[in-house]
Design a protein around this motif. Structure first.
Motif, PDB file in Angstrom:
ATOM      1  N   VAL A   1       5.145  14.568  -0.213  1.00 38.06           N
ATOM      2  CA  VAL A   1       5.887  13.770   0.773  1.00 38.06           C
ATOM      3  C   VAL A   1       5.127  13.733   2.095  1.00 38.06           C
ATOM      4  CG1 VAL A   1       8.027  13.650   2.124  1.00 38.06           C
ATOM      5  CG2 VAL A   1       8.126  14.110  -0.328  1.00 38.06           C
ATOM      6  N   ASP A   2       4.531  14.852   2.480  1.00 40.42           N
ATOM      7  CA  ASP A   2       3.738  14.910   3.706  1.00 40.42           C
ATOM      8  C   ASP A   2       2.549  13.945   3.620  1.00 40.42           C
ATOM      9  OD1 ASP A   2       3.109  16.199   6.309  1.00 40.42           O
ATOM     10  OD2 ASP A   2       1.334  16.912   5.221  1.00 40.42           O
ATOM     11  N   GLU A   3       1.855  13.950   2.501  1.00 37.59           N
ATOM     12  CA  GLU A   3       0.719  13.039   2.331  1.00 37.59           C
ATOM     13  C   GLU A   3       1.172  11.585   2.399  1.00 37.59           C
ATOM     14  OE1 GLU A   3      -2.044  15.940  -0.464  1.00 37.59           O
ATOM     15  OE2 GLU A   3      -1.090  14.193  -1.378  1.00 37.59           O
ATOM     16  N   LEU A   4       2.290  11.277   1.777  1.00 36.62           N
ATOM     17  CA  LEU A   4       2.832   9.922   1.813  1.00 36.62           C
ATOM     18  C   LEU A   4       3.160   9.525   3.249  1.00 36.62           C
ATOM     19  CD1 LEU A   4       3.750   7.548  -0.045  1.00 36.62           C
ATOM     20  CD2 LEU A   4       6.029   8.562   0.028  1.00 36.62           C
ATOM     21  N   ALA A   5       3.829  10.419   3.970  1.00 31.16           N
ATOM     22  CA  ALA A   5       4.238  10.129   5.351  1.00 31.16           C
ATOM     23  C   ALA A   5       3.032   9.965   6.274  1.00 31.16           C
ATOM     24  CB  ALA A   5       5.144  11.242   5.871  1.00 31.16           C
ATOM     25  N   ARG A   6       1.946  10.649   5.965  1.00 30.81           N
ATOM     26  CA  ARG A   6       0.738  10.557   6.793  1.00 30.81           C
ATOM     27  C   ARG A   6      -0.106   9.330   6.483  1.00 30.81           C
ATOM     28  NH1 ARG A   6      -0.624  15.396   9.549  1.00 30.81           N
ATOM     29  NH2 ARG A   6       0.806  17.085   9.027  1.00 30.81           N
ATOM     30  N   GLY A   7       0.358   8.516   5.535  1.00 30.91           N
ATOM     31  CA  GLY A   7      -0.314   7.253   5.257  1.00 30.91           C
ATOM     32  C   GLY A   7      -1.400   7.322   4.207  1.00 30.91           C
ATOM     33  N   LYS A   8      -1.476   8.396   3.473  1.00 30.62           N
ATOM     34  CA  LYS A   8      -2.461   8.521   2.413  1.00 30.62           C
ATOM     35  C   LYS A   8      -2.187   7.451   1.362  1.00 30.62           C
ATOM     36  CE  LYS A   8      -4.820  12.246   0.007  1.00 30.62           C
ATOM     37  NZ  LYS A   8      -4.795  13.681  -0.307  1.00 30.62           N
TER      38      LYS A   8
ATOM     39  N   MET B   1      11.522   8.175   6.041  1.00 31.18           N
ATOM     40  CA  MET B   1      10.281   7.753   5.456  1.00 31.18           C
ATOM     41  C   MET B   1       9.942   6.333   5.910  1.00 31.18           C
ATOM     42  SD  MET B   1       7.879   8.963   3.883  1.00 31.18           S
ATOM     43  CE  MET B   1       7.696  10.254   2.769  1.00 31.18           C
ATOM     44  N   GLU B   2      10.957   5.484   5.962  1.00 35.12           N
ATOM     45  CA  GLU B   2      10.697   4.107   6.355  1.00 35.12           C
ATOM     46  C   GLU B   2      10.201   4.018   7.791  1.00 35.12           C
ATOM     47  OE1 GLU B   2      14.374   2.268   5.212  1.00 35.12           O
ATOM     48  OE2 GLU B   2      13.718   2.074   3.136  1.00 35.12           O
ATOM     49  N   ARG B   3      10.538   5.018   8.634  1.00 36.32           N
ATOM     50  CA  ARG B   3      10.008   5.046   9.995  1.00 36.32           C
ATOM     51  C   ARG B   3       8.503   5.238   9.984  1.00 36.32           C
ATOM     52  NH1 ARG B   3      13.259   9.988  12.170  1.00 36.32           N
ATOM     53  NH2 ARG B   3      11.337  10.727  11.304  1.00 36.32           N
ATOM     54  N   LYS B   4       7.999   5.861   8.941  1.00 40.60           N
ATOM     55  CA  LYS B   4       6.572   6.158   8.827  1.00 40.60           C
ATOM     56  C   LYS B   4       5.815   5.024   8.142  1.00 40.60           C
ATOM     57  CE  LYS B   4       6.796  10.609  10.109  1.00 40.60           C
ATOM     58  NZ  LYS B   4       5.967  11.290  11.051  1.00 40.60           N
ATOM     59  N   GLY B   5       6.489   3.893   7.899  1.00 43.38           N
ATOM     60  CA  GLY B   5       5.828   2.763   7.265  1.00 43.38           C
ATOM     61  C   GLY B   5       5.771   2.851   5.751  1.00 43.38           C
ATOM     62  N   ARG B   6       6.514   3.776   5.173  1.00 44.00           N
ATOM     63  CA  ARG B   6       6.574   3.901   3.726  1.00 44.00           C
ATOM     64  C   ARG B   6       7.994   3.566   3.293  1.00 44.00           C
ATOM     65  NH1 ARG B   6       1.290   5.974   2.475  1.00 44.00           N
ATOM     66  NH2 ARG B   6       1.734   5.155   0.420  1.00 44.00           N
ATOM     67  N   THR B   7       8.138   3.160   2.057  1.00 50.07           N
ATOM     68  CA  THR B   7       9.447   2.730   1.574  1.00 50.07           C
ATOM     69  C   THR B   7      10.127   3.817   0.751  1.00 50.07           C
ATOM     70  OG1 THR B   7       8.570   1.841  -0.481  1.00 50.07           O
ATOM     71  CG2 THR B   7       8.598   0.353   1.426  1.00 50.07           C
ATOM     72  N   LYS B   8      11.424   3.654   0.559  1.00 49.68           N
ATOM     73  CA  LYS B   8      12.161   4.565  -0.315  1.00 49.68           C
ATOM     74  C   LYS B   8      11.606   4.468  -1.735  1.00 49.68           C
ATOM     75  CE  LYS B   8      16.757   5.731  -2.086  1.00 49.68           C
ATOM     76  NZ  LYS B   8      16.266   5.931  -3.455  1.00 49.68           N
ATOM     77  N   ALA B   9      11.215   3.272  -2.143  1.00 46.53           N
ATOM     78  CA  ALA B   9      10.645   3.095  -3.484  1.00 46.53           C
ATOM     79  C   ALA B   9       9.371   3.928  -3.643  1.00 46.53           C
ATOM     80  CB  ALA B   9      10.361   1.620  -3.752  1.00 46.53           C
ATOM     81  N   GLU B  10       8.548   3.988  -2.597  1.00 47.95           N
ATOM     82  CA  GLU B  10       7.329   4.806  -2.664  1.00 47.95           C
ATOM     83  C   GLU B  10       7.682   6.291  -2.745  1.00 47.95           C
ATOM     84  OE1 GLU B  10       3.822   2.470  -0.345  1.00 47.95           O
ATOM     85  OE2 GLU B  10       5.572   3.023   0.864  1.00 47.95           O
ATOM     86  N   LEU B  11       8.670   6.704  -1.970  1.00 44.56           N
ATOM     87  CA  LEU B  11       9.114   8.094  -2.022  1.00 44.56           C
ATOM     88  C   LEU B  11       9.644   8.429  -3.416  1.00 44.56           C
ATOM     89  CD1 LEU B  11       9.761  10.814  -0.730  1.00 44.56           C
ATOM     90  CD2 LEU B  11      11.924   9.825   0.069  1.00 44.56           C
ATOM     91  N   ASP B  12      10.473   7.548  -3.964  1.00 48.14           N
ATOM     92  CA  ASP B  12      10.999   7.759  -5.313  1.00 48.14           C
ATOM     93  C   ASP B  12       9.863   7.847  -6.329  1.00 48.14           C
ATOM     94  OD1 ASP B  12      13.527   7.677  -4.235  1.00 48.14           O
ATOM     95  OD2 ASP B  12      14.043   5.713  -5.063  1.00 48.14           O
ATOM     96  N   GLN B  13       8.838   7.006  -6.170  1.00 51.77           N
ATOM     97  CA  GLN B  13       7.702   7.018  -7.090  1.00 51.77           C
ATOM     98  C   GLN B  13       7.003   8.375  -7.058  1.00 51.77           C
ATOM     99  OE1 GLN B  13       4.814   3.935  -6.323  1.00 51.77           O
ATOM    100  NE2 GLN B  13       3.535   4.520  -8.058  1.00 51.77           N
TER     101      GLN B  13
END
Length: 94
Positions: free
Chosen positions: A79-86, A1-13
């Motif tokens: 998770v897909d939406e998060l990874a796509r930068g939504k 996830m962090e490779r996609k510019g998102r953090t583990k904290a965002e994923l956990d959220q």
């Protein structure tokens, strides 16, 4: 996830929004290697989960008939939406 510019904290959220687990409960499930079946059996899905719609892995999430698979697809979609930068507000149906 962090490779996609998102953090583990965002994923956990996102996972916490979907399941109702707090950070400690989520970590306990991760540490225990909980199965998806047991993970979702213990979850209290967000009442706005019906707003999670669309296609993931070629399958429309709102049309999945198996209850467990539908919950897994909801998670996939978020998770897909998060990874796509939504924007987080949109991912969380805010």
């Amino acid at each position: 996830m962090e490779r996609k510019g998102r953090t583990k904290a965002e994923l956990d959220q996102v996972v916490e929004w979907l399941t109702g687990f707090d950070e400690a409960a989520l970590q306990r499930h991760l540490d225990a290697g909980t199965t998806f079946e047991d993970f979702f059996a213990a979850a209290e899905l967000n009442p706005r989960v019906d707003q999670v719609t669309g296609v993931v892995c070629g399958v429309r999430v709102e049309d999945v008939e198996d209850p467990l698979m539908q919950k897994i697809r909801y998670l996939d979609k978020l998770v897909d939406e998060l990874a796509r930068g939504k924007a987080m507000e949109k991912v969380l149906r805010g």
